[in-house]
Design a protein around this motif. Sequence first.
Motif, PDB file in Angstrom:
ATOM      1  N   LEU A   1       0.531  -1.389  -0.020  1.00 15.03           N
ATOM      2  CA  LEU A   1       0.083   0.274   0.294  1.00 15.03           C
ATOM      3  C   LEU A   1       1.004   0.995  -0.264  1.00 15.03           C
ATOM      4  N   LYS A   2       1.840   1.070  -0.201  1.00 15.87           N
ATOM      5  CA  LYS A   2       2.845   2.172  -0.502  1.00 15.87           C
ATOM      6  C   LYS A   2       2.525   3.316  -1.344  1.00 15.87           C
ATOM      7  N   GLY A   3       2.459   4.879  -0.798  1.00 13.27           N
ATOM      8  CA  GLY A   3       2.126   5.417  -1.923  1.00 13.27           C
ATOM      9  C   GLY A   3       0.767   5.715  -2.295  1.00 13.27           C
ATOM     10  N   ARG A   4       0.016   4.553  -1.941  1.00  9.39           N
ATOM     11  CA  ARG A   4      -1.716   4.457  -1.984  1.00  9.39           C
ATOM     12  C   ARG A   4      -2.369   5.213  -1.243  1.00  9.39           C
ATOM     13  N   VAL A   5      -1.992   5.472  -0.300  1.00 10.29           N
ATOM     14  CA  VAL A   5      -2.838   5.591   1.252  1.00 10.29           C
ATOM     15  C   VAL A   5      -3.193   6.943   1.484  1.00 10.29           C
ATOM     16  N   THR A   6      -4.393   7.513   1.941  1.00  6.56           N
ATOM     17  CA  THR A   6      -4.559   8.769   2.480  1.00  6.56           C
ATOM     18  C   THR A   6      -5.001   8.507   4.067  1.00  6.56           C
ATOM     19  N   LEU A   7      -4.914   9.748   4.444  1.00  6.49           N
ATOM     20  CA  LEU A   7      -5.245   9.736   5.833  1.00  6.49           C
ATOM     21  C   LEU A   7      -6.027  11.287   6.096  1.00  6.49           C
ATOM     22  N   LEU A   8      -7.113  11.067   6.978  1.00  2.80           N
ATOM     23  CA  LEU A   8      -7.959  12.387   7.249  1.00  2.80           C
ATOM     24  C   LEU A   8      -7.182  13.459   7.805  1.00  2.80           C
ATOM     25  N   SER A   9      -7.193  15.136   7.129  1.00  2.00           N
ATOM     26  CA  SER A   9      -5.893  15.565   7.380  1.00  2.00           C
ATOM     27  C   SER A   9      -6.849  17.026   8.859  1.00  2.00           C
ATOM     28  N   GLY A  10      -7.841  16.740   8.844  1.00  2.45           N
ATOM     29  CA  GLY A  10      -8.435  17.453  10.418  1.00  2.45           C
ATOM     30  C   GLY A  10      -7.707  16.597  11.237  1.00  2.45           C
ATOM     31  N   LEU A  11      -7.258  17.475  12.379  1.00  4.57           N
ATOM     32  CA  LEU A  11      -6.574  16.462  13.554  1.00  4.57           C
ATOM     33  C   LEU A  11      -8.387  15.476  14.592  1.00  4.57           C
ATOM     34  N   ASP A  12      -9.371  16.442  14.904  1.00  6.93           N
ATOM     35  CA  ASP A  12      -9.817  15.313  15.621  1.00  6.93           C
ATOM     36  C   ASP A  12     -10.278  14.564  14.313  1.00  6.93           C
ATOM     37  N   GLU A  13     -10.453  14.489  13.557  1.00 10.39           N
ATOM     38  CA  GLU A  13     -11.139  13.191  12.655  1.00 10.39           C
ATOM     39  C   GLU A  13     -10.361  12.493  12.587  1.00 10.39           C
ATOM     40  N   ALA A  14      -8.557  12.854  12.326  1.00 14.43           N
ATOM     41  CA  ALA A  14      -7.298  11.665  12.238  1.00 14.43           C
ATOM     42  C   ALA A  14      -6.685  10.344  13.440  1.00 14.43           C
ATOM     43  N   PHE A  15      -7.128  11.892  13.705  1.00  8.73           N
ATOM     44  CA  PHE A  15      -6.260  10.907  15.677  1.00  8.73           C
ATOM     45  C   PHE A  15      -6.414   9.550  16.148  1.00  8.73           C
ATOM     46  N   ALA A  16      -7.814   8.814  16.714  1.00 15.09           N
ATOM     47  CA  ALA A  16      -8.790   8.445  17.164  1.00 15.09           C
ATOM     48  C   ALA A  16      -8.695   7.275  17.005  1.00 15.09           C
ATOM     49  N   LEU A  17      -9.158   6.743  15.432  1.00 17.61           N
ATOM     50  CA  LEU A  17      -8.773   5.840  14.443  1.00 17.61           C
ATOM     51  C   LEU A  17      -7.044   5.516  14.774  1.00 17.61           C
ATOM     52  N   LEU A  18      -5.948   6.102  14.500  1.00 18.71           N
ATOM     53  CA  LEU A  18      -4.776   5.870  14.494  1.00 18.71           C
ATOM     54  C   LEU A  18      -4.434   5.120  16.288  1.00 18.71           C
ATOM     55  N   MET A  19      -4.591   6.076  16.658  1.00 17.53           N
ATOM     56  CA  MET A  19      -4.687   5.476  18.212  1.00 17.53           C
ATOM     57  C   MET A  19      -5.197   3.964  19.246  1.00 17.53           C
ATOM     58  N   GLN A  20      -6.347   4.224  18.161  1.00 17.85           N
ATOM     59  CA  GLN A  20      -6.804   2.626  18.275  1.00 17.85           C
ATOM     60  C   GLN A  20      -6.239   1.207  17.683  1.00 17.85           C
ATOM     61  N   GLY A  21      -5.843   1.804  16.761  1.00 17.86           N
ATOM     62  CA  GLY A  21      -4.293   0.553  16.059  1.00 17.86           C
ATOM     63  C   GLY A  21      -3.477   0.684  17.234  1.00 17.86           C
ATOM     64  N   ASP A  22      -2.931   1.696  18.533  1.00 20.21           N
ATOM     65  CA  ASP A  22      -2.155   0.791  18.865  1.00 20.21           C
ATOM     66  C   ASP A  22      -2.279   0.770  20.148  1.00 20.21           C
ATOM     67  N   GLY A  23      -3.947   0.457  20.304  1.00 22.83           N
ATOM     68  CA  GLY A  23      -4.367  -0.012  21.226  1.00 22.83           C
ATOM     69  C   GLY A  23      -4.966   0.729  22.138  1.00 22.83           C
ATOM     70  N   VAL A  24      -4.671   2.117  22.318  1.00 25.68           N
ATOM     71  CA  VAL A  24      -5.148   2.797  23.646  1.00 25.68           C
ATOM     72  C   VAL A  24      -6.923   3.029  23.663  1.00 25.68           C
ATOM     73  N   ASP A  25      -7.026   3.060  24.613  1.00 25.30           N
ATOM     74  CA  ASP A  25      -8.684   3.564  25.069  1.00 25.30           C
ATOM     75  C   ASP A  25      -9.026   4.660  24.731  1.00 25.30           C
ATOM     76  N   ILE A  26      -9.109   5.203  23.892  1.00 18.83           N
ATOM     77  CA  ILE A  26      -8.878   6.672  22.997  1.00 18.83           C
ATOM     78  C   ILE A  26     -10.052   7.224  23.958  1.00 18.83           C
ATOM     79  N   THR A  27     -10.895   7.184  24.941  1.00 21.72           N
ATOM     80  CA  THR A  27     -11.783   7.605  25.776  1.00 21.72           C
ATOM     81  C   THR A  27     -10.862   8.689  26.846  1.00 21.72           C
ATOM     82  N   LYS A  28      -9.665   7.342  27.288  1.00 20.97           N
ATOM     83  CA  LYS A  28      -9.013   8.901  28.175  1.00 20.97           C
ATOM     84  C   LYS A  28      -7.286   8.672  27.567  1.00 20.97           C
ATOM     85  N   TRP A  29      -7.345   9.459  26.266  1.00 23.74           N
ATOM     86  CA  TRP A  29      -5.845   9.068  25.805  1.00 23.74           C
ATOM     87  C   TRP A  29      -4.837  10.296  26.308  1.00 23.74           C
TER      88      TRP A  29
END
Length: 396
Positions: A198-226
């Motif tokens: 998928l190198k070069g074929r992936v996009t992320l959302l630009s807005g801070l509030d839209e992007a960060f939570a899903l990425l944290m979940q991928g790292d196993g973070v509980d996003i209710t208390k990050w």
Amino acid sequence: MPLTPRTPPLSRRTLLRGLGAGAVLGGLAGCGVPAAYVAASDRAGTDRSATDKRLTWANWPLYIDTDDDDSTKRPTLDAFRKRTGTSVDYVEEINDNDEFFGKISPALMNHQQTGRDLIVMSDWMCARFVRLGWVQEMDRANQPNVTRHLDPLLRSPAFDPGRRYTVPWQSGITGIAYDRRKLGREIRQVKDLWASDLKGRVTLLSGLDEAFALLMQGDGVDITKWTADDFDAVCDQVEKYVRNGHIRRFTGNDYTKDLVTGDVLACQAYSGDVIQLQADNPDIRFVVPEEGAELWSDSLMIPDRALHKSNAERLVDYYYDPEVAAELAAWVNYVCPVPAAQDVLAASKDEDTAALAENPLIFPDAEMRERLVIARDITSGERVGYAKRWNAIVGL
């Protein structure tokens, strides 16, 4: 008359977002500058609802049902007027959370009327309004449908426990969209975005509030208390994939075009957009990753000094009638905050409408619901520093 599903243009969710004047003002309020905050005793105005049967409602474009033959007519609003005798001045004036915040903030911070009785903002922005004391607590005596039918998943976000000041208008899921045929395999986890093919074929959302939570979940973070450390870890990860060319770019809603053309094979996406894309390409899939996904809402609020508070409360409650909620859901295709509307759709004699009741992106099933989480919001004290780092990565 059977409900008929609609397919509005792909332009609903918030576009590119920078730090914004609202973030600066929110940061000042969080740092002890008292001028912006409005005490509870100063929020209410004289409510004219009993004698003046009208209200003004500001919403986003393409976020309500319209008539097939006349797009200026809105069937559910027309029915509300006939049922209650209350007219609604419906204004599609919200195109960006920060932009609208800046538009009405001078009035609110100076304890003045905004000219609007009801507004719809994304929950992360609602959090700012609640903290600043710029919205009024709703009277649940006027809202029996909200009390009875609001989805339990949405009842008590961290920024508004018990939903005293906000009521979800529509909800959605931030997850991953991909083209199954072009990619040739399934995506099941957030970490699958970083696979070498998928190198070069992936996009992320630009807005801070839209992007960060899903990425944290991928790292196993509980996003209710990050934490700040969790945020820094995500930024470090994203910086790495920007530097090595794995992330193609950051997007607003325009990720849909990249996905359709095949320039992008996988991306962060909103569930409502994917429902619409699938109408033309059933190979486009939306996945709630195994680690979970963020459940968000755009919510209704009554600004301080609103002149028709009770009328606004009753309008909010009207849209929580399952029959009305079903009619709206059939048109907008986002996650319906009224689970009871599912049975209404399922009973429709129209085959396409009835099929919407089985769509988990409108009515998430039990297995999916277990993986949906509302992230804790970014506080005013955190926002300026976090936005500065994120925007530097995104290139804003």
